[in-house]
Design an enzyme around this catalytic site. Structure first.
Site, mmCIF file in Angstrom:
data_model
loop_
_atom_site.group_PDB
_atom_site.id
_atom_site.type_symbol
_atom_site.label_atom_id
_atom_site.label_comp_id
_atom_site.label_asym_id
_atom_site.label_seq_id
_atom_site.Cartn_x
_atom_site.Cartn_y
_atom_site.Cartn_z
ATOM 1 C CB SER A 92 20.255 90.684 103.231
ATOM 2 O OG SER A 92 19.898 90.745 101.829
ATOM 3 C CE1 TYR A 115 22.123 85.516 102.248
ATOM 4 C CE2 TYR A 115 20.071 87.226 101.706
ATOM 5 C CZ TYR A 115 21.713 86.950 101.834
ATOM 6 O OH TYR A 115 22.510 87.897 101.926
#
Length: 253
Positions: free
Chosen positions: A141, A154
């Site tokens: 990401s 995350y």
């Protein structure tokens, strides 16, 4: 680009995984559709079949080693080899600051996003080494290198994927197994759209997030799928250990 290759896609039931699976099948690849929601994988398989493609839907929780091993074995039994793998399955953040995040919430995200990719790589690489090599692409990401508030678990899971990708590339390149990663920006999938436009913790962030994507829009699943398609193909045969942002300029600002 991927004609006649056998490609595994995790998280294939929706979003980026679905777009990638459809694209790869359209190229002529045989695609193993792996998803925790087996019904969703079967629905994608039906779409691929209607378009004349070949696929194998399989239910699997990538955080569980026995399930991953069984699933990769099923692909080998079906087609005899694995040429490429797009390790894309993952879950979203809890939108909490570190003091409010529970250890169980932390572990859940790490288990799926990071340990899940490790487990997939473990069995994919073993299969590829036995049949002459292959290519792996992991979904990290843009948040791994340009994080935001309230995403510690995350961002940590995705940053770990970058290290795991580099380690895999360094260790297995000589055995003709390439390992790379993509770093999507904000991609408009059903999961992210629901959170972005209905979660009050995110509503105020929409405009600032859009400005960070200097290309002037959020991403589409096909944007990521196109990059992965190239990285899995022989056209990227000299690319190994790369973490490629597919983020509309998010990490450039």
């Amino acid at each position: 680009m991927l004609k006649d290759k056998v490609v595994v896609v995790t998280g294939a039931g929706s979003g980026i995984g679905r777009a990638a699976a459809m694209m790869f099948a359209g190229d002529g690849a045989k695609v193993a559709l792996i998803d925790r929601n087996e019904d969703a994988a079967r629905a994608v398989s039906e779409e691929i079949g209607q378009a004349g493609g070949e696929s194998l839907p399989l239910g699997c929780d990538v955080s569980k080693e026995a399930e991953v091993e069984k699933t990769i074995d099923a692909v080998i039994q079906e087609w005899g080899r694995i040429d490429g793998a797009f390790n894309n399955a993952g879950i979203e953040l809890h939108s909490k600051s570190v003091p409010d995040l529970t250890a169980d919430e932390w572990r859940k995200v790490i288990d799926v996003n990071l340990t899940g990719i490790f487990l997939c790589m473990k069995f994919e690489i073993a299969a590829m080494r036995g049949t002459g090599g292959g290519a792996i692409v992991n979904t990290a990401s843009a948040g791994a290198i340009a994080t935001q508030p309230n995403m510690a678990e995350y961002a940590s899971s995705k940053a770990g994927i970058l290290g795991l990708t580099r380690a895999g590339a360094a260790e297995f390149g000589e055995t003709k197994v390439r390992v790379n990663a993509v770093l999507p920006g904000l991609i408009l999938t059903p999961m992210t759209e629901d959170r972005l436009f209905s979660d009050p913790n995110f509503a105020a962030a929409v405009d600032p997030l859009l400005r960070r994507h200097s290309i002037g829009r959020f991403g589409k699943p096909a944007d990521v799928a196109e990059a992965v398609r190239w990285l899995l193909s022989d056209h990227a045969g000299f690319i190994n250990g790369v973490s490629l942002p597919v983020d509309g300029g998010f990490t450039a600002g």
